[in-house]
Design an enzyme around this catalytic site. Structure first.
Site, mmCIF file in Angstrom:
data_model
loop_
_atom_site.group_PDB
_atom_site.id
_atom_site.type_symbol
_atom_site.label_atom_id
_atom_site.label_comp_id
_atom_site.label_asym_id
_atom_site.label_seq_id
_atom_site.Cartn_x
_atom_site.Cartn_y
_atom_site.Cartn_z
ATOM 1 N N GLY A 1 0.868 -1.392 33.721
ATOM 2 C CA GLY A 1 1.001 -2.171 34.948
ATOM 3 C C GLY A 1 0.322 -1.603 36.176
ATOM 4 O O GLY A 1 0.700 -1.928 37.304
ATOM 5 N N SER A 2 -0.741 -0.795 35.995
ATOM 6 C CA SER A 2 -1.381 -0.245 37.199
ATOM 7 C C SER A 2 -2.118 -1.334 37.993
ATOM 8 O O SER A 2 -2.172 -1.270 39.224
ATOM 9 C CB SER A 2 -2.315 0.918 36.857
ATOM 10 O OG SER A 2 -3.476 0.474 36.205
ATOM 11 N N ASN A 3 -2.655 -2.333 37.313
ATOM 12 C CA ASN A 3 -3.288 -3.427 38.063
ATOM 13 C C ASN A 3 -2.252 -4.268 38.798
ATOM 14 O O ASN A 3 -2.511 -4.757 39.905
ATOM 15 C CB ASN A 3 -4.143 -4.288 37.129
ATOM 16 C CG ASN A 3 -5.503 -3.669 36.877
ATOM 17 O OD1 ASN A 3 -6.347 -3.626 37.769
ATOM 18 N ND2 ASN A 3 -5.707 -3.146 35.679
ATOM 19 N N LEU B 1 -3.802 -16.683 25.410
ATOM 20 C CA LEU B 1 -3.107 -17.881 25.889
ATOM 21 C C LEU B 1 -3.923 -19.112 25.520
ATOM 22 O O LEU B 1 -5.136 -19.148 25.732
ATOM 23 C CB LEU B 1 -2.909 -17.796 27.396
ATOM 24 C CG LEU B 1 -1.929 -16.702 27.849
ATOM 25 C CD1 LEU B 1 -1.987 -16.514 29.356
ATOM 26 C CD2 LEU B 1 -0.507 -17.031 27.402
ATOM 27 N N ASN C 1 -7.996 -13.168 34.788
ATOM 28 C CA ASN C 1 -7.850 -11.983 33.930
ATOM 29 C C ASN C 1 -8.762 -10.871 34.426
ATOM 30 O O ASN C 1 -9.774 -11.129 35.070
ATOM 31 C CB ASN C 1 -8.230 -12.350 32.487
ATOM 32 C CG ASN C 1 -8.036 -11.191 31.524
ATOM 33 O OD1 ASN C 1 -7.041 -10.467 31.605
ATOM 34 N ND2 ASN C 1 -8.977 -10.999 30.618
ATOM 35 N N HIS D 1 -10.895 -7.503 32.823
ATOM 36 C CA HIS D 1 -11.351 -6.920 31.553
ATOM 37 C C HIS D 1 -12.202 -5.682 31.860
ATOM 38 O O HIS D 1 -13.040 -5.727 32.765
ATOM 39 C CB HIS D 1 -12.166 -7.963 30.784
ATOM 40 C CG HIS D 1 -12.617 -7.467 29.452
ATOM 41 N ND1 HIS D 1 -11.768 -7.356 28.375
ATOM 42 C CD2 HIS D 1 -13.826 -7.003 29.028
ATOM 43 C CE1 HIS D 1 -12.429 -6.866 27.347
ATOM 44 N NE2 HIS D 1 -13.682 -6.640 27.720
HETATM 45 C C1 GRF Z 1 -6.867 -2.609 32.014
HETATM 46 O O1 GRF Z 1 -7.888 -1.753 31.593
HETATM 47 C C2 GRF Z 1 -7.335 -4.044 31.997
HETATM 48 O O2 GRF Z 1 -8.688 -4.196 32.311
HETATM 49 C C3 GRF Z 1 -7.092 -4.429 30.569
HETATM 50 O O3 GRF Z 1 -5.883 -3.805 30.229
HETATM 51 C C4 GRF Z 1 -5.704 -2.643 31.041
HETATM 52 C C5 GRF Z 1 -4.394 -2.789 31.737
HETATM 53 O O4 GRF Z 1 -4.062 -1.630 32.458
HETATM 54 N N1 GRF Z 1 -7.070 -5.864 30.419
HETATM 55 P P1 GRF Z 1 -2.790 -1.633 33.423
HETATM 56 O O5 GRF Z 1 -1.584 -2.016 32.549
HETATM 57 O O6 GRF Z 1 -3.035 -2.624 34.512
HETATM 58 O O7 GRF Z 1 -2.673 -0.236 33.924
#
Ligand code: GRF
Length: 201
Positions: free
Chosen positions: A12-14, A93, A107, A109
């Site tokens: 969940g860092s994003n 999805l 999304n 990526h």
């Molecule tokens: C990220 O590298 C994102 O690009 C990919 O999954 C990873 C998720 O990382 N889709 P986080 O859970 O947001 O830290």
């Protein structure tokens, strides 16, 4: 305030980067719900620590994909979610879910798409020997990591890189790219023309 839902399956860092952008005012939005297909996803706990609503909807408790997606969409809609941000969400999805949020599912990526879609994008990039990689934020369609590109940020691939060191360098850019892309989508005029996102104002 525009209400975002964040879907995750991992750390969940994003999600945290989006939450911080909302908190600081950089993004004119709020996170109304964080949802995961895995109750054990660390990102759910991190969301709760921020005081966000965080729910698990286990895909294994549903007879098929459609039923899972309908339950997920209903939960998000009950929280007033208008935009859905996928942030390490490890389920594809289908059109059933996407129809509930038309052109409102995004999304991130960890490659410069269309290169290296799918799993282990950083290892794919390293194995291919590219000198530049990065991340892509895109609108979601029913393909795999396809859909109109909103923002990309690049990083160099260095001689001694492993998949982990490259992933860490890309992740720093992801945390900038996702809020930047959401800000663009929420504050500018745009339309989808073929494969392209055309920004008109
Ligand atoms: C990220 O590298 C994102 O690009 C990919 O999954 C990873 C998720 O990382 N889709 P986080 O859970 O947001 O830290």
């Amino acid at each position: 305030m525009i209400r975002l839902g964040v879907l995750l399956s991992g750390r969940g860092s994003n999600m945290l980067a989006l939450a911080e952008a909302c908190r600081s005012g950089a993004l004119p939005a709020e996170i109304a719900c964080v949802a995961s297909n895995l109750a054990s996803a660390p990102g759910l706990g991190r969301a709760r620590d921020l005081g966000l609503e965080a729910v698990a909807i286990d895909h294994r408790e549903h007879p098929d994909r459609e039923s899972f997606e309908r339950a997920l969409a209903a939960r998000l809609q009950a929280a007033g979610v208008e935009w859905v941000c996928l942030a390490g969400f490890m389920r594809l999805l289908s059109a059933v879910f996407l129809a509930e949020f038309p052109e409102r599912v995004v999304n991130i990526h960890p490659s410069l798409l269309p290169a290296f879609p799918g799993l282990e994008a950083q290892a794919q990039a390293l194995a291919h020997g590219v000198r530049i990689s990065g991340c892509t934020v895109h609108l979601v369609d029913s393909g795999l990591d396809s859909g109109p590109i909103v923002v990309q940020r690049s990083v160099p691939v260095l001689e001694g890189d492993t998949a982990a060191s490259l992933a860490a360098r890309i992740l720093l850019e992801e945390h900038l790219a996702y809020p930047e892309a959401m800000r663009l989508l929420l504050t500018r005029s745009w339309r989808v023309e073929g494969r392209r996102l055309r920004i008109s104002g």
